[in-house]
Design an enzyme around this catalytic site. Structure first.
Site, PDB file in Angstrom:
ATOM      1  N   TYR A 140      -6.249   3.822   0.576  1.00 27.47           N
ATOM      2  CA  TYR A 140      -5.751   4.642  -0.521  1.00 27.47           C
ATOM      3  C   TYR A 140      -6.618   4.471  -1.762  1.00 27.47           C
ATOM      4  O   TYR A 140      -6.803   3.347  -2.230  1.00 27.47           O
ATOM      5  CB  TYR A 140      -4.314   4.226  -0.885  1.00 27.47           C
ATOM      6  CG  TYR A 140      -3.281   4.382   0.205  1.00 27.47           C
ATOM      7  CD1 TYR A 140      -3.391   5.365   1.188  1.00 27.47           C
ATOM      8  CD2 TYR A 140      -2.157   3.551   0.248  1.00 27.47           C
ATOM      9  CE1 TYR A 140      -2.427   5.515   2.177  1.00 27.47           C
ATOM     10  CE2 TYR A 140      -1.186   3.703   1.237  1.00 27.47           C
ATOM     11  CZ  TYR A 140      -1.331   4.676   2.190  1.00 27.47           C
ATOM     12  OH  TYR A 140      -0.374   4.829   3.162  1.00 27.47           O
ATOM     13  N   LYS A 171      -5.524   5.498   8.035  1.00 27.47           N
ATOM     14  CA  LYS A 171      -4.280   6.121   7.591  1.00 27.47           C
ATOM     15  C   LYS A 171      -4.501   6.591   6.169  1.00 27.47           C
ATOM     16  O   LYS A 171      -4.754   5.780   5.275  1.00 27.47           O
ATOM     17  CB  LYS A 171      -3.157   5.099   7.673  1.00 27.47           C
ATOM     18  CG  LYS A 171      -1.839   5.645   7.255  1.00 27.47           C
ATOM     19  CD  LYS A 171      -0.744   4.629   7.425  1.00 27.47           C
ATOM     20  CE  LYS A 171       0.537   5.262   6.947  1.00 27.47           C
ATOM     21  NZ  LYS A 171       1.493   4.329   6.449  1.00 27.47           N
TER      22      LYS A 171
HETATM   23  P1  FBP Z   1       6.110   6.688   4.015  1.00 23.17           P
HETATM   24  O1  FBP Z   1       6.024   7.695   5.126  1.00 23.17           O
HETATM   25  O2  FBP Z   1       7.519   6.275   3.750  1.00 23.17           O
HETATM   26  O3  FBP Z   1       5.387   7.174   2.784  1.00 23.17           O
HETATM   27  O4  FBP Z   1       5.361   5.387   4.534  1.00 23.17           O
HETATM   28  C1  FBP Z   1       3.981   5.348   4.688  1.00 23.17           C
HETATM   29  C2  FBP Z   1       3.386   4.188   3.899  1.00 23.17           C
HETATM   30  O5  FBP Z   1       2.002   4.088   4.100  1.00 23.17           O
HETATM   31  C3  FBP Z   1       4.047   2.843   4.212  1.00 23.17           C
HETATM   32  O6  FBP Z   1       3.476   2.199   5.306  1.00 23.17           O
HETATM   33  C4  FBP Z   1       3.871   2.115   2.932  1.00 23.17           C
HETATM   34  O7  FBP Z   1       4.906   1.217   2.674  1.00 23.17           O
HETATM   35  C5  FBP Z   1       3.920   3.181   1.899  1.00 23.17           C
HETATM   36  O8  FBP Z   1       3.585   4.396   2.526  1.00 23.17           O
HETATM   37  C6  FBP Z   1       3.004   2.904   0.733  1.00 23.17           C
HETATM   38  O9  FBP Z   1       3.041   3.995  -0.133  1.00 23.17           O
HETATM   39  P2  FBP Z   1       2.494   3.989  -1.600  1.00 23.17           P
HETATM   40  O10 FBP Z   1       1.526   2.841  -1.742  1.00 23.17           O
HETATM   41  O11 FBP Z   1       1.843   5.335  -1.769  1.00 23.17           O
HETATM   42  O12 FBP Z   1       3.676   3.846  -2.471  1.00 23.17           O
END
Ligand code: FBP
Length: 258
Positions: A140, A171
């Site tokens: 991310y 991912k």
């Molecule tokens: P969700 O489908 O609930 O968004 O989960 C995906 C995910 O990658 C989880 O594994 C992780 O806890 C979360 O999103 C982290 O999201 P962010 O850092 O954007 O808040």
């Protein structure tokens, strides 16, 4: 793609994520899904190829989990607001001992701490591969210098970084449209790309459409949490998601036959 094959059906894959208790806190939960056993049951019966959790859930609920475990070995809370860093909290060998079939790790590219996470990931990736475990990278763009963390060029940068850092799958967040998402998939080269679910959409059909767009853009699947276990009827919704992601059906047809 070899190491990820065991998590695929029909060349596609659906992963249920349940590490939000650490990442976001219990504000994501209600009376039902606050209980790990409730969400594990969805993973077991909803047609999922893997279940994502931190080591504590794997340790305490191990006997309930019937699907392969993709264990996150780093994480952080949502409390600290500056450039994010998530450090390792579980060794690869301990994850394997707990029955993990794959390792998950998050890198925030663009954060001032990206170098620390990349170095840590480099070691974890090698340890995991020595044990025959696949490594999925949550990647991310985030931090002071990242103005828009879902901008198409940022997401494509993340996908490419995952390939170059040695992940077996990336991912990434959705860019918002099929065309730019397909460029991100191209940038990831030969590794499978999973879309991260995000906040629950108001209308479940919107999420099915987004899932369909991702798959038609070349994504392998979804690693999704809230949109499934916050649903009123998670098993029914999982069935529909399977029809779209694994069977490649159009959301409209899936809804008509529901
Ligand atoms: P969700 O489908 O609930 O968004 O989960 C995906 C995910 O990658 C989880 O594994 C992780 O806890 C979360 O999103 C982290 O999201 P962010 O850092 O954007 O808040």
């Amino acid at each position: 793609m070899g190491r990820m094959n065991r998590f695929m059906r029909n060349g596609h894959s659906l992963i249920l994520a349940y590490d939000q208790g650490l990442e976001h806190g219990p504000t994501d939960f209600n009376e039902k899904n606050v209980d790990p056993a409730y969400v594990i049951d969805i993973a077991n019966r909803g047609g999922f190829d893997a279940f994502v959790c931190q080591k504590g859930i794997a340790e305490k609920y191990h006997e309930l989990i019937d699907v392969p475990i993709l264990m996150k070995v780093n994480g952080k809370t949502a409390i600290y607001g500056r450039d994010p860093v998530a450090r390792q909290n579980c060794s690869v060998s301990y994850a394997e001992k707990l029955g993990a079939s794959a390792i998950g790790y998050t890198i925030y590219i663009g954060s001032q701490f990206e170098g620390e996470m990349m170095a840590e990931f480099g070691r974890i990736q090698e340890e995991a591969h020595d044990l025959g475990l696949a490594v999925v990278l949550w990647i991310y763009p985030r931090g002071e210098y990242v103005k828009n963390d879902t901008a198409p060029e940022m997401i494509a940068y993340a996908a490419r970084s995952a390939l170059e850092l040695g992940a077996d799958a990336a991912k990434i967040k959705y860019t918002g449209d099929r065309k730019s998402f397909s460029w991100a998939v191209r940038a990831a080269g030969s590794i499978p790309v999973y879309m991260a679910g995000g906040k629950k959409t108001k209308d479940e059909t919107d999420f099915l459409r987004q899932a369909h767009d991702c798959i038609s853009a070349g994504a392998t699947g979804l690693a999704v949490g809230r949109n499934v276990w916050q649903s009123e009827d998670p098993l029914e919704f999982s069935k529909r998601l399977n029809s779209v992601v694994i069977e490649g059906r159009e959301p409209e047809t899936v809804l008509k036959t529901a």
